[in-house]
Design a protein around this motif. Structure first.
Motif, PDB file in Angstrom:
ATOM      1  N   ILE A  82     -16.681  26.824  51.620  1.00 52.62           N
ATOM      2  CA  ILE A  82     -17.488  27.084  52.505  1.00 52.62           C
ATOM      3  C   ILE A  82     -18.999  27.513  51.986  1.00 52.62           C
ATOM      4  CG2 ILE A  82     -17.916  29.042  54.258  1.00 52.62           C
ATOM      5  CD1 ILE A  82     -15.003  29.110  54.959  1.00 52.62           C
ATOM      6  N   ASP A  83     -19.992  27.149  52.457  1.00 48.64           N
ATOM      7  CA  ASP A  83     -21.315  27.423  52.106  1.00 48.64           C
ATOM      8  C   ASP A  83     -22.053  28.261  52.960  1.00 48.64           C
ATOM      9  OD1 ASP A  83     -21.063  25.642  49.773  1.00 48.64           O
ATOM     10  OD2 ASP A  83     -21.472  23.951  50.845  1.00 48.64           O
ATOM     11  N   ASN A  84     -23.320  28.753  52.657  1.00 51.85           N
ATOM     12  CA  ASN A  84     -24.145  29.430  53.607  1.00 51.85           C
ATOM     13  C   ASN A  84     -24.629  28.356  54.503  1.00 51.85           C
ATOM     14  OD1 ASN A  84     -24.494  31.696  52.207  1.00 51.85           O
ATOM     15  ND2 ASN A  84     -25.738  31.135  50.730  1.00 51.85           N
ATOM     16  N   VAL A  85     -24.592  28.602  55.859  1.00 49.47           N
ATOM     17  CA  VAL A  85     -24.712  27.879  56.873  1.00 49.47           C
ATOM     18  C   VAL A  85     -25.986  28.220  57.756  1.00 49.47           C
ATOM     19  CG1 VAL A  85     -23.703  27.036  59.059  1.00 49.47           C
ATOM     20  CG2 VAL A  85     -22.140  27.312  56.925  1.00 49.47           C
ATOM     21  N   PHE A  86     -26.658  26.933  58.133  1.00 48.79           N
ATOM     22  CA  PHE A  86     -27.772  27.318  58.872  1.00 48.79           C
ATOM     23  C   PHE A  86     -27.741  25.887  60.032  1.00 48.79           C
ATOM     24  CE2 PHE A  86     -28.822  29.011  55.210  1.00 48.79           C
ATOM     25  CZ  PHE A  86     -29.322  30.457  55.237  1.00 48.79           C
ATOM     26  N   LEU A  87     -27.418  26.178  61.106  1.00 46.38           N
ATOM     27  CA  LEU A  87     -27.021  25.188  61.960  1.00 46.38           C
ATOM     28  C   LEU A  87     -27.718  25.182  63.431  1.00 46.38           C
ATOM     29  CD1 LEU A  87     -23.151  24.693  61.316  1.00 46.38           C
ATOM     30  CD2 LEU A  87     -25.075  23.121  60.486  1.00 46.38           C
ATOM     31  N   LEU A 109     -15.725  36.144  56.413  1.00 52.50           N
ATOM     32  CA  LEU A 109     -14.844  36.661  55.251  1.00 52.50           C
ATOM     33  C   LEU A 109     -14.949  35.652  54.147  1.00 52.50           C
ATOM     34  CD1 LEU A 109     -11.801  37.121  57.630  1.00 52.50           C
ATOM     35  CD2 LEU A 109     -13.187  38.920  56.206  1.00 52.50           C
ATOM     36  N   ALA A 110     -15.525  34.502  54.130  1.00 52.82           N
ATOM     37  CA  ALA A 110     -15.752  33.600  52.946  1.00 52.82           C
ATOM     38  C   ALA A 110     -16.865  34.211  52.043  1.00 52.82           C
ATOM     39  CB  ALA A 110     -16.175  32.176  53.440  1.00 52.82           C
ATOM     40  N   GLY A 111     -17.802  35.156  52.374  1.00 55.42           N
ATOM     41  CA  GLY A 111     -18.662  35.831  51.663  1.00 55.42           C
ATOM     42  C   GLY A 111     -20.117  35.205  52.016  1.00 55.42           C
ATOM     43  N   LYS A 112     -20.117  34.409  52.986  1.00 55.52           N
ATOM     44  CA  LYS A 112     -21.593  33.671  52.948  1.00 55.52           C
ATOM     45  C   LYS A 112     -22.250  34.091  54.394  1.00 55.52           C
ATOM     46  CE  LYS A 112     -20.294  30.781  49.882  1.00 55.52           C
ATOM     47  NZ  LYS A 112     -20.827  30.725  48.412  1.00 55.52           N
ATOM     48  N   LYS A 113     -23.517  33.770  54.454  1.00 56.13           N
ATOM     49  CA  LYS A 113     -24.213  34.085  55.630  1.00 56.13           C
ATOM     50  C   LYS A 113     -24.304  32.888  56.557  1.00 56.13           C
ATOM     51  CE  LYS A 113     -28.579  36.342  57.021  1.00 56.13           C
ATOM     52  NZ  LYS A 113     -29.916  36.864  56.553  1.00 56.13           N
ATOM     53  N   LEU A 114     -24.085  33.228  57.752  1.00 53.21           N
ATOM     54  CA  LEU A 114     -23.899  32.034  58.854  1.00 53.21           C
ATOM     55  C   LEU A 114     -25.231  32.291  59.792  1.00 53.21           C
ATOM     56  CD1 LEU A 114     -20.058  32.402  59.463  1.00 53.21           C
ATOM     57  CD2 LEU A 114     -21.276  30.933  57.879  1.00 53.21           C
ATOM     58  N   GLN A 115     -25.750  31.190  60.049  1.00 51.60           N
ATOM     59  CA  GLN A 115     -26.749  31.274  61.361  1.00 51.60           C
ATOM     60  C   GLN A 115     -26.869  30.079  62.110  1.00 51.60           C
ATOM     61  OE1 GLN A 115     -30.311  31.755  59.027  1.00 51.60           O
ATOM     62  NE2 GLN A 115     -30.755  33.881  59.590  1.00 51.60           N
ATOM     63  N   VAL A 116     -26.297  30.303  63.315  1.00 49.50           N
ATOM     64  CA  VAL A 116     -26.233  29.090  64.203  1.00 49.50           C
ATOM     65  C   VAL A 116     -26.907  29.492  65.519  1.00 49.50           C
ATOM     66  CG1 VAL A 116     -24.357  27.762  65.387  1.00 49.50           C
ATOM     67  CG2 VAL A 116     -23.799  29.115  63.151  1.00 49.50           C
ATOM     68  N   SER A 117     -27.639  28.388  66.081  1.00 47.09           N
ATOM     69  CA  SER A 117     -28.278  28.367  67.261  1.00 47.09           C
ATOM     70  C   SER A 117     -27.442  27.441  68.252  1.00 47.09           C
ATOM     71  CB  SER A 117     -29.410  27.798  67.280  1.00 47.09           C
ATOM     72  OG  SER A 117     -30.398  28.652  66.421  1.00 47.09           O
ATOM     73  N   ILE A 118     -26.986  27.824  69.217  1.00 48.63           N
ATOM     74  CA  ILE A 118     -26.049  26.888  70.315  1.00 48.63           C
ATOM     75  C   ILE A 118     -26.410  26.692  71.513  1.00 48.63           C
ATOM     76  CG2 ILE A 118     -23.626  26.528  70.994  1.00 48.63           C
ATOM     77  CD1 ILE A 118     -22.572  28.464  68.819  1.00 48.63           C
ATOM     78  N   ARG A 119     -26.538  25.534  72.100  1.00 52.17           N
ATOM     79  CA  ARG A 119     -26.983  25.289  73.364  1.00 52.17           C
ATOM     80  C   ARG A 119     -25.716  25.046  74.414  1.00 52.17           C
ATOM     81  NH1 ARG A 119     -32.426  24.775  74.527  1.00 52.17           N
ATOM     82  NH2 ARG A 119     -33.672  24.562  72.589  1.00 52.17           N
TER      83      ARG A 119
END
Length: 341
Positions: A82-87, A109-119
């Motif tokens: 799992i990586d830092n995520v920008f989706l 819980l994977a210790g990564k930052k998650l940023q997601v935009s959802i339509r």
């Protein structure tokens, strides 16, 4: 690692099994195959919202996935790192954004930052509203150590959808248990969003009157917001040191006069530690908390039963349900050894 087989027809037999199983597969790095997906539904197999949720999870954990298409009744999911995520993702329909967010948030819980935009759909049938997610689920998760922020850029009602939500999830280093036993204060917060005020003004007053006649000190917040088609949603919620409770409702355009009455009645009747809908949402992260959590709930839903079963298969968590006056007590002992390293 051996492939874990999961029967998607178990319990409520809907999308809950798939969402919980793939989320925990990512966190625990367990390859899974889910068969008989949504076999208990009128239209079996994956729908667009389920497809979007799995696509997002697959991107987050670099997973290899087979069977990812609308209508598919079997999905094989092989997670990786799992990586830092920008989706940015688009459901393409009024598929539920809140249900997708439920699959994404625990990956903190994977210790990564998650940023997601959802339509997609922000306030649609058979799903919690975005306000429920923002004011009720966020409070519960924050007490565990799961912190997320969401910005509702645009509302999306059924059937057109078109809503937009930006979600930011901060890394979680340690989970805390919860003990939510009984509502201690008679306070209520009423939040209503709508496209057309003339359709809902009386409804807000009726809901507030019902709450106050039952002894609840009530605050009201309302907001008129643009959307691709008419709609409205109402949330009534409260939280204190011993409880987190919410009840929400969508406007039925064919029966507008009853809007708000159901969620007000439900809220008044919820005197336990959590409401029936929140109970199953607590299970996935708590199954990875090594300390004992206890919460009470007025009824045991099929979603709660299903989530307890699925999480025990993937994490080895232990749980028990006991009848008490006015409802049930749920005890959940998680397993931190199952959490991603």
């Amino acid at each position: 690692m051996n492939l874990l087989e999961i029967d998607g027809s178990f319990g409520e037999g809907g999308g809950q099994i798939l969402r919980s199983a793939t989320t925990l597969a990512c966190i625990t790095q367990t390859p899974i195959r889910v068969n008989n997906i949504r076999s208990n539904r009128k239209i079996p197999g994956l729908r667009p919202s389920h497809l979007t949720a799995i696509k997002i999870l697959a991107k987050m954990c670099n997973a290899h996935v087979d069977g990812l298409s609308v209508g598919s009744t079997s999905v094989e999911f092989h997670p990786d790192r799992i990586d830092n995520v920008f989706l940015e993702e688009d459901v393409g329909t009024a598929g539920s954004i809140p249900l997708i967010m439920q699959t994404v948030i625990p990956l903190a819980l994977a210790g990564k930052k998650l940023q997601v935009s959802i339509r997609g759909g922000t306030d649609v049938p058979w799903s919690p509203t975005t306000n429920y997610t923002k004011y009720v689920l966020a409070e519960a998760y924050s007490r565990m150590g799961l912190d997320f922020a969401m910005k509702i850029q645009k509302r999306g009602y059924y059937p057109r959808g078109g809503g937009l939500v930006h979600l930011t999830v901060n890394p979680c280093t340690e989970l805390s248990p919860v003990h939510l036993i009984k509502r201690a204060e008679k306070k209520a917060n009423l939040v209503c969003c709508y496209t057309d005020e003339d359709r809902i003004s009386d409804s807000i007053g009726c809901a507030r009157d019902l709450l106050e006649s039952n002894g609840f000190a009530t605050s009201t917040e309302k907001s008129q917001e643009k959307a691709d088609n008419s709609g409205a949603s109402m949330l009534i919620f409260s939280h204190d040191s011993n409880s987190i409770i919410g009840a929400d409702e969508l406007l039925d355009l064919k029966n507008r006069s009853d809007f708000g009455k159901r969620c007000a009645r439900d809220f008044v009747g919820y005197g336990m530690g959590v409401d029936a809908n929140l109970s199953d949402m607590l299970v996935t992260p708590l199954s990875l908390c090594k300390e004992l959590s206890i919460f009470t709930v007025p009824s045991i839903s099929k979603h709660l039963e299903t989530n307890l079963y699925i999480t025990s298969k993937l994490t080895g968590c232990k749980y028990g349900i006991g009848k008490i006056d006015g409802g049930y007590e749920v005890r959940l002992q998680g397993s931190s050894d199952s959490c991603i390293k």
